[in-house]
Design an enzyme around this catalytic site. Structure first.
Site, mmCIF file in Angstrom:
data_model
loop_
_atom_site.group_PDB
_atom_site.id
_atom_site.type_symbol
_atom_site.label_atom_id
_atom_site.label_comp_id
_atom_site.label_asym_id
_atom_site.label_seq_id
_atom_site.Cartn_x
_atom_site.Cartn_y
_atom_site.Cartn_z
ATOM 1 N N SER A 145 0.834 -1.191 0.000
ATOM 2 C CA SER A 145 0.000 0.000 0.000
ATOM 3 C C SER A 145 0.884 1.262 0.000
ATOM 4 O O SER A 145 1.743 1.409 -0.860
ATOM 5 C CB SER A 145 -0.914 -0.056 1.223
ATOM 6 O OG SER A 145 -1.975 0.828 1.092
ATOM 7 N N ASP A 309 -8.674 -6.529 -4.686
ATOM 8 C CA ASP A 309 -8.305 -5.200 -4.175
ATOM 9 C C ASP A 309 -8.801 -4.129 -5.139
ATOM 10 O O ASP A 309 -8.279 -3.990 -6.246
ATOM 11 C CB ASP A 309 -6.778 -5.135 -4.040
ATOM 12 C CG ASP A 309 -6.287 -3.824 -3.426
ATOM 13 O OD1 ASP A 309 -7.098 -2.885 -3.252
ATOM 14 O OD2 ASP A 309 -5.085 -3.743 -3.120
ATOM 15 N N HIS A 342 -8.144 -5.140 -0.248
ATOM 16 C CA HIS A 342 -6.840 -4.514 -0.066
ATOM 17 C C HIS A 342 -6.111 -5.072 1.165
ATOM 18 O O HIS A 342 -4.887 -5.183 1.190
ATOM 19 C CB HIS A 342 -7.024 -2.999 0.067
ATOM 20 C CG HIS A 342 -5.752 -2.234 0.157
ATOM 21 N ND1 HIS A 342 -4.761 -2.315 -0.801
ATOM 22 C CD2 HIS A 342 -5.274 -1.384 1.107
ATOM 23 C CE1 HIS A 342 -3.751 -1.533 -0.455
ATOM 24 N NE2 HIS A 342 -4.032 -0.970 0.702
#
Lengths: 366, 206
Positions: A145, A309, A342
């Protein structure tokens, strides 16, 4: 593994991308494993939005390990028998590294909004000071991320030091949709009366605003499938609706809980600064194009994405991968099947371990 | 990639032939690269090789060998790859397993200056005899599957490939015929290649 957070105070002033300066920056960090004689077996782990330096092991007396404990340790993906693993809290954070809740040396009071707006480049610049202090000459950088953004920034800014880059569930720039979610989170904080222009450190905190920001965040970290399998339409502790605005559904209860526990561990101003840094991150805008940006880098790249995601979708990872391929860089890409959204980068550790271990394995030419 | 085929004996010959025909420093994209055996041989020769495979276990095996590999489905095309961005694009023993062989070949010719494609020849006399005398779908060392579970959904012969070259308007630059894991160059072989060749490697270009 009992570990402790250490602190390093940077003696020089840090010049930020905005032109402003920060002095007496302190960095909270942890290390696991040993640095070798040639000082080239280091792995720098880069945490995501609300992470900290405590990636692995247990703090004395704690029952919960660090945030990436599944991946860091003896025999794990980031094998502490082989590597010197480092993780530091990011600049602007609230877990020991200088941020808006730290004391401003000029005033003797918390920075609050006097803290300068920071960027991913600034965050990495501070990490570089720590890496130099630790004596590391060559390293692998890895993060998911926002951590992946920092990994990219490392590859671009300090090419001579970076041997391997592992980018997980990340993107070279946020989509408008992702910026929008961050904006909602920030607005929740900004409109909490307790926020008080960032001056709340000696009174009531903007907990409501911060909790809502976290709730929005959690929606984006999951996906429809994950939410359905976790909660479906089940009621919380009852069989029928209340016909009131109290919590009815399990999913409401979950979000409320996530919000509640978050405000105890995170600073609202840090949330504002860090989400802004993520929004600003845009390699294309800075270098003209992704291809141009990575043209003169020499590291080996591993890019991973997760099928469900939608916050940092596979297409964004592929865009980065394609730019590296066009530059004839050594890049590998893998999309991991996962129903976890995610969040998968923190959950799907077995597949990631397999892939990362083989990527880091020393090449043997037979 | 056809796993049983990979495990069969003759494959290393395929790999060496392909490795030998490509000069060092050239760039190669290997479609359906499997566990990376060919990629590794190319890399050891100083060729800039990259693989694509759909299977995650194969991705791991390639990474273990230190090879750059991209997870992807070649049936979806190579749209992320610019025109003529590789010197060679290789499709080794996978053409007959693709869903749209014509589309895959077209994409390969677009991305590569030259394309190397190999496949088992369904016109080989033993295959013909099998069908003729046993009356069943042929099975052999390189075609080991039952009709209902075979990945080889688009089997073809050498003559089919010549027709294909004409209809798709590409040039055949080189043809290497192999039978029983050896390259065959006899006159008989040359005259009746479709009958005496068990497997074939073509180098083609547009």
């Amino acid at each position: 593994m009992i570990v402790e957070t250490k602190y390093y105070k940077i003696n020089e002033t840090i010049k930020l991308e905005s032109g402003r300066e920060l002095k007496e920056v302190e960095v909270a960090y942890e290390t696991y494993g040993e640095l070798n004689g040639t000082k080239d077996n280091a792995i720098l782990l880069l945490h995501a939005l609300t992470g900290d330096a405590h990636a692995a092991g247990y703090h004395e007396g704690d029952s919960k390990p660090g945030w990436w404990d599944d991946m860091v340790g003896s025999g794990k993906a980031f094998d502490t028998d082989k590597y010197f693993v480092i993780c530091s809290n990011m600049l602007g954070g609230c877990k020991g590294t200088t941020g808006p809740s730290s004391i401003n040396p000029d005033t003797g009071r918390e920075y609050g909004l006097d803290f300068p707006v920071i960027t991913i480049e600034d965050v990495v610049k501070v990490q570089k000071k720590l890496i130099d202090f630790l004596g590391v000459k060559k390293l692998c950088v890895a993060g998911g991320s926002m951590g992946g953004m920092q990994a990219m920034e490392w590859a671009l800014s300090y090419d001579e030091m970076v041997s391997h880059v592992i980018i997980i569930a990340s993107t070279p720039k946020l989509s408008a949709q992702s910026i929008a979610f961050n904006a909602v989170g920030r607005n929740a904080i900004l409109s909490d009366p307790n926020w008080n222009n960032g001056n709340y450190y000696h009174g009531e905190k903007p907990d409501k605003g911060l909790a809502i920001a976290r709730m929005v965040g959690h929606i984006t970290y999951l996906c429809e499938e994950a939410m359905h399998s976790k909660f479906a339409r089940r009621f919380q502790d009852k069989d029928s609706p209340d016909f009131s605005f109290d919590i009815d559904f399990e999913v409401e209860s979950y979000l409320a809980h996530q919000g509640k526990i978050f405000v105890d561990r995170f600073d609202a101003n840090s949330y504002l600064y860090i989400t802004k840094a993520v929004d600003y991150f845009d390699i294309e805008a800075k270098y003209g194009s992704l291809e141009e940006a990575f043209k003169n880098t020499h590291a080996k790249y591993l890019i991973m994405s997760f099928s469900s995601d939608w916050l940092f979708p596979t297409a964004q990872s592929k865009e980065l991968c394609n730019a590296l391929m066009k530059n004839k860089k050594d890049v590998s890409f893998c999309e991991i099947e996962s129903p976890c959204g995610h969040d998968a980068f923190l959950l799907e550790y077995e597949t990631q371990t397999n892939i990362i271990k083989s990527f880091l394995k020393e090449e043997v030419n037979e | 990639m056809n796993k049983h085929y990979l495990e069969s004996k003759g494959l290393h010959l395929n790999y060496s032939i392909i490795t030998n025909m490509i000069e060092p420093n050239l760039s190669v994209l290997d479609l359906g690269c499997g566990d990376g055996t060919l990629l590794k041989m190319l890399k050891n020769k100083g060729i800039n090789a990259r693989g694509i495979d759909i299977n995650q276990d194969n991705i791991v095996k390639c990474l273990e060998k230190g090879l750059p590999v991209i997870q992807g489905d070649i049936d979806e095309g190579l749209q992320e790859y610019p025109d003529k961005s590789y010197d060679y694009v290789v499709l080794n023993q996978t053409l007959q397993s693709t869903e749209k062989p014509d589309f895959v070949i077209k994409e390969m010719l677009r991305v590569g200056n030259k394309v190397v494609v190999s496949f088992p020849n369904f016109g080989y006399w033993k295959v013909r005899f099998y069908l003729m005398f046993k009356g069943k779908m042929p099975k052999s060392r390189i075609l080991p599957f039952q009709w209902y579970d075979t990945p080889n959904i688009h089997l073809l012969t050498i003559d089919d490939f010549y027709d294909f070259a004409k209809s798709q308007d590409f040039k055949i630059e080189q043809k290497i015929c192999m039978t029983k894991a050896k390259v065959r160059k006899s006159i008989l072989q040359k005259l009746f290649d479709n009958l005496f060749t068990e497997e074939v490697i073509f180098v083609i270009s547009k």
